[in-house]
Design an enzyme around this catalytic site. Structure first.
Site, PDB file in Angstrom:
ATOM      1  N   ASP A   9       0.872  -1.251  -0.040  1.00  0.00           N
ATOM      2  CA  ASP A   9      -0.055   0.095  -0.025  1.00  0.00           C
ATOM      3  C   ASP A   9       0.990   1.080  -0.056  1.00  0.00           C
ATOM      4  O   ASP A   9       1.530   1.406   1.018  1.00  0.00           O
ATOM      5  CB  ASP A   9      -0.867  -0.110   1.254  1.00  0.00           C
ATOM      6  CG  ASP A   9      -1.816   1.080   1.474  1.00  0.00           C
ATOM      7  OD1 ASP A   9      -1.653   2.152   0.586  1.00  0.00           O
ATOM      8  OD2 ASP A   9      -2.306   1.182   2.617  1.00  0.00           O
ATOM      9  N   ILE A  10       0.708   2.140  -1.134  1.00  0.00           N
ATOM     10  CA  ILE A  10       1.729   3.334  -1.032  1.00  0.00           C
ATOM     11  C   ILE A  10       1.392   4.161  -0.078  1.00  0.00           C
ATOM     12  O   ILE A  10       2.482   4.711   0.464  1.00  0.00           O
ATOM     13  CB  ILE A  10       1.551   3.833  -2.555  1.00  0.00           C
ATOM     14  CG1 ILE A  10       2.773   4.822  -2.936  1.00  0.00           C
ATOM     15  CG2 ILE A  10       0.191   4.576  -2.754  1.00  0.00           C
ATOM     16  CD1 ILE A  10       2.994   5.208  -4.272  1.00  0.00           C
ATOM     17  N   ASN A  23      -5.783  12.886 -10.656  1.00  0.00           N
ATOM     18  CA  ASN A  23      -6.439  13.449 -11.947  1.00  0.00           C
ATOM     19  C   ASN A  23      -6.083  14.794 -12.059  1.00  0.00           C
ATOM     20  O   ASN A  23      -5.741  15.566 -10.965  1.00  0.00           O
ATOM     21  CB  ASN A  23      -7.897  13.127 -11.920  1.00  0.00           C
ATOM     22  CG  ASN A  23      -8.521  13.947 -10.704  1.00  0.00           C
ATOM     23  OD1 ASN A  23      -8.704  14.975 -10.478  1.00  0.00           O
ATOM     24  ND2 ASN A  23      -9.468  13.260  -9.858  1.00  0.00           N
ATOM     25  N   GLY A  31      -9.084   5.253  -6.600  1.00  0.00           N
ATOM     26  CA  GLY A  31      -7.756   4.558  -6.560  1.00  0.00           C
ATOM     27  C   GLY A  31      -6.802   5.005  -5.745  1.00  0.00           C
ATOM     28  O   GLY A  31      -6.968   5.648  -4.543  1.00  0.00           O
ATOM     29  N   VAL A  32      -5.464   5.069  -6.226  1.00  0.00           N
ATOM     30  CA  VAL A  32      -4.534   5.629  -5.467  1.00  0.00           C
ATOM     31  C   VAL A  32      -4.773   7.060  -4.904  1.00  0.00           C
ATOM     32  O   VAL A  32      -4.398   7.548  -3.848  1.00  0.00           O
ATOM     33  CB  VAL A  32      -3.159   5.592  -6.269  1.00  0.00           C
ATOM     34  CG1 VAL A  32      -2.199   6.394  -5.845  1.00  0.00           C
ATOM     35  CG2 VAL A  32      -2.722   3.979  -6.588  1.00  0.00           C
ATOM     36  N   ASP A  33      -5.207   7.956  -6.028  1.00  0.00           N
ATOM     37  CA  ASP A  33      -5.647   9.314  -5.663  1.00  0.00           C
ATOM     38  C   ASP A  33      -6.327   9.471  -4.408  1.00  0.00           C
ATOM     39  O   ASP A  33      -5.925  10.029  -3.301  1.00  0.00           O
ATOM     40  CB  ASP A  33      -6.141   9.939  -6.953  1.00  0.00           C
ATOM     41  CG  ASP A  33      -6.378  11.349  -6.765  1.00  0.00           C
ATOM     42  OD1 ASP A  33      -5.493  11.799  -6.099  1.00  0.00           O
ATOM     43  OD2 ASP A  33      -6.976  12.060  -7.783  1.00  0.00           O
ATOM     44  N   GLY A 123      -4.552   1.787 -13.394  1.00  0.00           N
ATOM     45  CA  GLY A 123      -6.012   1.426 -12.844  1.00  0.00           C
ATOM     46  C   GLY A 123      -7.132   1.923 -13.657  1.00  0.00           C
ATOM     47  O   GLY A 123      -7.273   1.328 -14.738  1.00  0.00           O
ATOM     48  N   TYR A 125      -7.527   4.427 -15.588  1.00  0.00           N
ATOM     49  CA  TYR A 125      -7.144   4.800 -16.778  1.00  0.00           C
ATOM     50  C   TYR A 125      -6.911   3.812 -17.919  1.00  0.00           C
ATOM     51  O   TYR A 125      -6.450   4.198 -19.027  1.00  0.00           O
ATOM     52  CB  TYR A 125      -5.886   5.872 -16.535  1.00  0.00           C
ATOM     53  CG  TYR A 125      -6.322   7.358 -15.852  1.00  0.00           C
ATOM     54  CD1 TYR A 125      -7.577   7.489 -15.590  1.00  0.00           C
ATOM     55  CD2 TYR A 125      -5.421   8.405 -16.045  1.00  0.00           C
ATOM     56  CE1 TYR A 125      -7.759   8.686 -15.051  1.00  0.00           C
ATOM     57  CE2 TYR A 125      -5.742   9.328 -15.541  1.00  0.00           C
ATOM     58  CZ  TYR A 125      -7.047   9.792 -15.136  1.00  0.00           C
ATOM     59  OH  TYR A 125      -7.031  11.114 -14.544  1.00  0.00           O
TER      60      TYR A 125
END
Length: 171
Positions: A9-10, A23, A31-33, A123, A125
């Site tokens: 997990d980042i 984005n 997602g990550v964002d 992801g 995208y």
């Protein structure tokens, strides 16, 4: 620069800078964002709003990168970059590599020695995972940052990590 593959997990990476697959609005998403904004807390969103009001009224362009505080994340900064959406009809791989290169440039400007990257554009995208890994490794291996000593490619899930290991191993 050392490149390390990490499964995890980042938002839990203890590094100087965590790269966000943002984005263009810089105002959070999925997602990550979304995970970075949730775990990092409101300070990240506040700085993103200030960036939108000051320098990026139309949003952050694809391939570019900009830094904010990391808020409550175990890092000093978040470097936001906007990956390209996958297209079978148009080669956007240079823009994807720019995300990594420009993020490293921002990390250098900050004096960061360690940076954690997600697999950008893989992801929502829609970028195929195997090619996203190839593009990430190509960009990271070609980079010659001044201060960054370690770049971590943080991969979520066993399948994605296994793909990255297979692609990164010569032979």
């Amino acid at each position: 620069m050392e490149i390390v593959l990490v499964r995890g997990d980042i938002t839990a990476e203890r590094v100087d800078a965590i790269v966000n697959a943002a984005n263009s609005s810089l105002l959070g998403g999925g997602g990550v964002d979304g995970a970075i904004h949730r775990r990092g807390g409101p300070a990240i969103l506040a700085e993103c709003r200030a960036l939108r009001a000051d320098r990026y009224g139309r949003g952050l362009p694809t391939g570019q990168a900009v830094a904010t505080t990391a808020g409550e994340l175990p890092a000093r900064w978040v470097i936001h970059t906007v990956g390209p959406v996958w297209s079978a009809d148009e080669d956007r791989s240079a823009l994807l590599r720019d995300c990594y290169t420009n993020s490293l440039g921002v990390a250098d400007d900050l004096g960061a020695t360690s940076v954690a990257f997600p697999l950008i554009s893989a992801g929502v995208y829609g970028w195929p995972v195997d090619d996203a890994v190839r593009q990430a490794l190509t960009a990271l291996r070609a980079a010659r940052p001044a201060t960054v000593e370690q770049a971590r490619l943080v991969l979520f899930g066993a399948d994605t990590y296994a793909t990255a290991e297979r692609i990164s191993t010569p032979g």
